[in-house]
Design a protein around this motif. Sequence first.
Motif, PDB file in Angstrom:
ATOM      1  N   PHE A   1       0.804  -1.227   0.000  1.00  0.00           N
ATOM      2  CA  PHE A   1       0.000   0.000   0.000  1.00  0.00           C
ATOM      3  C   PHE A   1       0.841   1.283   0.000  1.00  0.00           C
ATOM      4  O   PHE A   1       0.298   2.368  -0.005  1.00  0.00           O
ATOM      5  N   TYR A   2       2.177   1.155   0.053  1.00  0.00           N
ATOM      6  CA  TYR A   2       3.027   2.353   0.022  1.00  0.00           C
ATOM      7  C   TYR A   2       3.364   2.795  -1.402  1.00  0.00           C
ATOM      8  O   TYR A   2       4.060   3.799  -1.582  1.00  0.00           O
TER       9      TYR A   2
ATOM     10  N   LYS B   1      11.109  -4.327   1.179  1.00  0.00           N
ATOM     11  CA  LYS B   1      11.669  -3.886   2.453  1.00  0.00           C
ATOM     12  C   LYS B   1      11.386  -4.910   3.556  1.00  0.00           C
ATOM     13  O   LYS B   1      11.413  -4.586   4.743  1.00  0.00           O
TER      14      LYS B   1
ATOM     15  N   PHE C   1       3.008   6.505  -2.531  1.00  0.00           N
ATOM     16  CA  PHE C   1       3.929   7.379  -1.788  1.00  0.00           C
ATOM     17  C   PHE C   1       5.323   7.327  -2.410  1.00  0.00           C
ATOM     18  O   PHE C   1       5.983   8.354  -2.579  1.00  0.00           O
ATOM     19  N   ARG C   2       5.760   6.122  -2.754  1.00  0.00           N
ATOM     20  CA  ARG C   2       7.110   5.999  -3.328  1.00  0.00           C
ATOM     21  C   ARG C   2       7.195   6.718  -4.658  1.00  0.00           C
ATOM     22  O   ARG C   2       8.230   7.284  -5.013  1.00  0.00           O
TER      23      ARG C   2
HETATM   24  C1  PBG Z   1       9.593   5.985   4.372  1.00  0.00           C
HETATM   25  C2  PBG Z   1       8.135   6.091   4.437  1.00  0.00           C
HETATM   26  C3  PBG Z   1       7.210   5.406   3.644  1.00  0.00           C
HETATM   27  C4  PBG Z   1       5.959   5.922   3.974  1.00  0.00           C
HETATM   28  C5  PBG Z   1       6.144   6.872   4.988  1.00  0.00           C
HETATM   29  N1  PBG Z   1       7.498   6.946   5.270  1.00  0.00           N
HETATM   30  C6  PBG Z   1       7.389   4.435   2.526  1.00  0.00           C
HETATM   31  C7  PBG Z   1       8.179   3.224   2.713  1.00  0.00           C
HETATM   32  O1  PBG Z   1       8.432   2.748   3.826  1.00  0.00           O
HETATM   33  O2  PBG Z   1       8.584   2.692   1.674  1.00  0.00           O
HETATM   34  C8  PBG Z   1       4.670   5.523   3.324  1.00  0.00           C
HETATM   35  C9  PBG Z   1       3.529   6.452   3.451  1.00  0.00           C
HETATM   36  C10 PBG Z   1       2.417   6.214   2.502  1.00  0.00           C
HETATM   37  O3  PBG Z   1       2.385   5.221   1.747  1.00  0.00           O
HETATM   38  O4  PBG Z   1       1.524   7.065   2.491  1.00  0.00           O
HETATM   39  N2  PBG Z   1      10.254   5.283   5.312  1.00  0.00           N
END
Ligand code: PBG
Length: 318
Positions: A186-187, A212, A190-191
Amino acid sequence: MRALVRETKLSAEDLIQPLFVHAGDPEAVASMPGVRRHSLGSLVEECRKCAAAGLRAVAVFPRIEADKKDAAGTHAAAPENILFAAVRAVKEALPELLVITDVALDPYTDHGHDGLLTADGMDVDNDPTLAALGALAVAEAAAGADIVAPSDMMDGRVRTIRAALDAAGFEKTLILSYAVKYASAFYGPFRAAVGSAGDAVGGKNATQPLDKGGYQMDPANMREALLELQLDEDEGADVVMVKPAGPYIDVIRAVREATLLPVAAYQVSGEYAQIHAAAQLGWLDYERTRDESLLAIKRAGADMILTYFAREVAEKIR
Ligand code: PBG
């Protein structure tokens, strides 16, 4: 009558708006309708609207240009990191608005991982990463961040960051720990927003999203969540967070019952994008789905919710 007996209520004070900033003009984030990568100027304007809507806090994330990234994420603690200018600008314009900053190296590393890698590049190198995280947290606090939020999932980082902050005179800076952070699909949006999908090292052509799983949690695990919680509590976290939120409301409930600390939940980019996408297709009612998704997270036990819907929901509540 229903209002009289309602058990859970959303309020603007519970909601935290995540915002993106970069060096350049404001631009739309394609995978997150309504979300922009702000310039310093438009970030301050957006923060004004957030404060006017009754929000108490924003979380600011930088998008760093590819040519400033390297394997060690050295730009993180560089004085010219745009994040620090952003925090200074927001705090100068709106001293009462709390600013939260992420502590993790992924915006700054060309591989997109949250920490330094081992020599063979196969794993994050936990312990050498800790010093870099401590330095980033201190630089964020020095820029004016009220709350630092380690999202990196390295073991021992809360203790390292607390010690680094205290040594630098930032005893009052809070640590909001991403205590329970799952290795989640679900990230994705954001990435794309911060450019941390590892594109610079060929991630764009990869068939799998950046994995990760070596440091973020297995989505199958609940007991481990309570262990992560305990570690971060012992190391000095002030607020503990569960992330993502909606697919993990059982974990939010369990964490709520296991700790006396305030509990935060992060309704992440993919949760936001899902609702927007289905609404665009005419398959879901946008406002009702959005509001229900947040109510469920609150009902599960979150005291505060980071959500890309924060400002619009706060405006509606008003
Ligand atoms: C980075 C971080 C991530 C998010 C917040 N800080 C992405 C990741 O761990 O890859 C995701 C936030 C989101 O998807 O809205 N450490």
